[in-house]
Scaffold this active site. Structure first.
Site, mmCIF file in Angstrom:
data_model
loop_
_atom_site.group_PDB
_atom_site.id
_atom_site.type_symbol
_atom_site.label_atom_id
_atom_site.label_comp_id
_atom_site.label_asym_id
_atom_site.label_seq_id
_atom_site.Cartn_x
_atom_site.Cartn_y
_atom_site.Cartn_z
ATOM 1 N N GLY A 156 0.832 -1.197 0.000
ATOM 2 C CA GLY A 156 0.000 0.000 0.000
ATOM 3 C C GLY A 156 0.864 1.242 0.000
ATOM 4 O O GLY A 156 2.027 1.215 -0.432
ATOM 5 N N ARG A 157 0.319 2.349 0.488
ATOM 6 C CA ARG A 157 1.070 3.609 0.496
ATOM 7 C C ARG A 157 2.410 3.464 1.211
ATOM 8 O O ARG A 157 3.452 3.892 0.716
ATOM 9 C CB ARG A 157 0.256 4.702 1.203
ATOM 10 C CG ARG A 157 -0.956 5.216 0.462
ATOM 11 C CD ARG A 157 -1.514 6.403 1.238
ATOM 12 N NE ARG A 157 -2.736 6.938 0.656
ATOM 13 C CZ ARG A 157 -3.958 6.588 1.044
ATOM 14 N NH1 ARG A 157 -4.110 5.694 2.005
ATOM 15 N NH2 ARG A 157 -5.027 7.137 0.491
ATOM 16 N N ILE A 158 2.378 2.876 2.408
ATOM 17 C CA ILE A 158 3.603 2.776 3.200
ATOM 18 C C ILE A 158 4.570 1.790 2.567
ATOM 19 O O ILE A 158 5.777 2.053 2.484
ATOM 20 C CB ILE A 158 3.267 2.384 4.650
ATOM 21 C CG1 ILE A 158 2.484 3.508 5.320
ATOM 22 C CG2 ILE A 158 4.542 2.082 5.445
ATOM 23 C CD1 ILE A 158 1.935 3.153 6.697
ATOM 24 N N ARG A 179 -2.016 -8.675 -1.996
ATOM 25 C CA ARG A 179 -3.221 -9.382 -2.446
ATOM 26 C C ARG A 179 -3.554 -9.091 -3.902
ATOM 27 O O ARG A 179 -4.178 -9.902 -4.576
ATOM 28 C CB ARG A 179 -4.413 -8.991 -1.562
ATOM 29 C CG ARG A 179 -4.362 -9.608 -0.172
ATOM 30 C CD ARG A 179 -5.529 -9.156 0.669
ATOM 31 N NE ARG A 179 -5.498 -7.719 0.920
ATOM 32 C CZ ARG A 179 -6.371 -7.069 1.683
ATOM 33 N NH1 ARG A 179 -7.351 -7.733 2.265
ATOM 34 N NH2 ARG A 179 -6.266 -5.768 1.877
ATOM 35 N N ALA A 236 4.312 -2.446 11.070
ATOM 36 C CA ALA A 236 2.886 -2.536 10.790
ATOM 37 C C ALA A 236 2.100 -2.510 12.097
ATOM 38 O O ALA A 236 1.846 -1.452 12.664
ATOM 39 C CB ALA A 236 2.602 -3.808 9.987
ATOM 40 N N ARG A 237 1.700 -3.670 12.573
ATOM 41 C CA ARG A 237 1.069 -3.834 13.872
ATOM 42 C C ARG A 237 1.668 -5.080 14.509
ATOM 43 O O ARG A 237 2.044 -6.028 13.825
ATOM 44 C CB ARG A 237 -0.451 -3.978 13.756
ATOM 45 C CG ARG A 237 -1.196 -2.671 13.554
ATOM 46 C CD ARG A 237 -1.167 -1.813 14.813
ATOM 47 N NE ARG A 237 -1.995 -0.619 14.688
ATOM 48 C CZ ARG A 237 -1.522 0.575 14.355
ATOM 49 N NH1 ARG A 237 -0.232 0.707 14.085
ATOM 50 N NH2 ARG A 237 -2.322 1.619 14.294
ATOM 51 N N GLU A 266 1.493 -4.486 23.219
ATOM 52 C CA GLU A 266 2.030 -3.189 23.648
ATOM 53 C C GLU A 266 1.288 -2.677 24.888
ATOM 54 O O GLU A 266 0.080 -2.838 24.997
ATOM 55 C CB GLU A 266 1.883 -2.160 22.520
ATOM 56 C CG GLU A 266 2.786 -2.411 21.342
ATOM 57 C CD GLU A 266 2.666 -1.319 20.286
ATOM 58 O OE1 GLU A 266 2.236 -0.195 20.613
ATOM 59 O OE2 GLU A 266 2.998 -1.607 19.129
ATOM 60 N N HIS A 284 7.333 2.319 19.350
ATOM 61 C CA HIS A 284 6.259 2.711 18.421
ATOM 62 C C HIS A 284 6.434 4.170 17.975
ATOM 63 O O HIS A 284 5.568 5.029 18.170
ATOM 64 C CB HIS A 284 4.876 2.506 19.061
ATOM 65 C CG HIS A 284 3.788 2.300 18.051
ATOM 66 N ND1 HIS A 284 2.786 1.388 18.203
ATOM 67 C CD2 HIS A 284 3.560 2.883 16.855
ATOM 68 C CE1 HIS A 284 1.969 1.424 17.159
ATOM 69 N NE2 HIS A 284 2.422 2.334 16.322
#
Length: 317
Positions: A156-158, A179, A236-237, A266, A284
């Site tokens: 994606g953008r990132i 995807r 990401a996460r 976290e 983070h």
């Protein structure tokens, strides 16, 4: 004037803009909201501006169909802390702040790539501890990224911003797993599977959103396909990675190192990760620049203003 509840301190520029159109109640604590606070906010305010850690799970929205709040204007692009379906079922819309975070987050990815590959954290600790005995030819040999392969999971953008930095800045070959196909403005090759990417990259960077489809996407099986000299970077996460499996892979020498800005639970970081010299750990910091946080906050406020004015929401999720 409509009532806006902001769950964490935000930059002054953001608060000033919000106060132009709302009666603002600012919560001064920096910790996440508790369930009772979230339910009270839905009853008392027209708009709530939450952020990461404010866990608006389905049970928070129970019985809230007639609540005063009709918008959660999330501060951040990620919204896995909000059960969007449950919110919408209660008549509450959700927005986020895409775009504002792209370049800053990609910068953190690049920093972690370099820090883990070149052992920067380990070296900095050595110097601070007074243990550096001077330069010699075989001291702290790391992985030179020039000419190596960067594998990006999520384009994606990132992901694209990371790819540009890796290719044009470091001279890396870029492969990616996504995807769908992407029209890109830099040389990058899409691979057919996550396994192919994990096995073919010298450094793997995770840039996928968090959700049911990506929970523990990087598990023990995926880590086992990486090369022993390879490094894993996650901006990401945290729950995209099975943290226990990552610890095991690092302890077993399956992979050479990791650079992490996010964690599965976290702010808890496993003792095993904190004890490893070949792991770079950041708190983070992905969007932690004043101008970026201002842009994010202003975007969230503009979503709230659009809602107030009965206009289409700029960034619905």
């Amino acid at each position: 004037m409509a009532e806006l509840y902001i769950t964490r301190p935000l930059p002054d520029r953001v608060l000033d803009r919000a106060r132009e159109r709302f009666n603002v109640t600012l919560r001064e604590q920096t910790t996440p909201l508790k369930k009772g606070e979230m339910r009270a906010a839905l009853v008392l305010y027209d708009v709530v501006l939450p952020t990461l850690g404010d866990m608006f799970t389905a049970d928070v929205f129970d019985g809230m169909a007639s609540a005063r709040c009709k918008l959660l204007a999330n501060f951040g692009v990620g919204y896995n802390h909000i059960d969007v379906s449950a919110a919408q079922a209660a008549g509450i819309s959700v927005t986020n702040t895409p775009g504002a975070v792209t370049e800053a987050t990609a910068d953190i990815a690049l920093m972690l790539m370099l820090m883990t590959a070149r052992r920067a954290g380990e070296g900095e600790r050595m110097v601070r501890a007074g243990k550096w005995a001077g330069w010699h030819p075989t001291q702290m040999l790391g992985l030179n990224l020039g000419g190596k392969t960067c594998g990006i999971v999520g384009m994606g953008r990132i992901g694209q911003a990371i790819a540009r930095r890796a290719h044009f800045g470091l001279g890396m070959e870029v492969i990616y797993h996504n995807r769908s196909a992407k029209a890109l403005d830099m040389p990058a090759r899409q691979v057919g599977s996550l396994t192919e990417l994990m096995g073919g990259a010298d450094i793997v960077v995770l840039a996928v959103p968090s959700g049911p489809d990506t929970h523990h996407l990087i598990d023990a099986a995926a880590l086992a396909t990486m090369q022993p000299h390879a490094h894993l970077v996650n901006i990401a996460r945290g729950d995209v990675v099975d943290e226990d499996a990552l610890v095991a892979a690092l302890q077993a020498g399956q992979i050479a190192g990791a650079g992490l800005d996010v964690y599965e639970h976290e702010p808890k970081v496993p003792d095993a990760l904190r004890a490893m010299e070949n792991v770079t750990l950041l708190p983070h910091l992905g969007t932690a620049a004043l101008d970026v946080r201002e842009e994010m906050g202003l975007m969230a406020v503009e979503n709230a203003i659009a809602h107030l004015d009965g206009q289409p929401l700029p960034n619905p999720v």
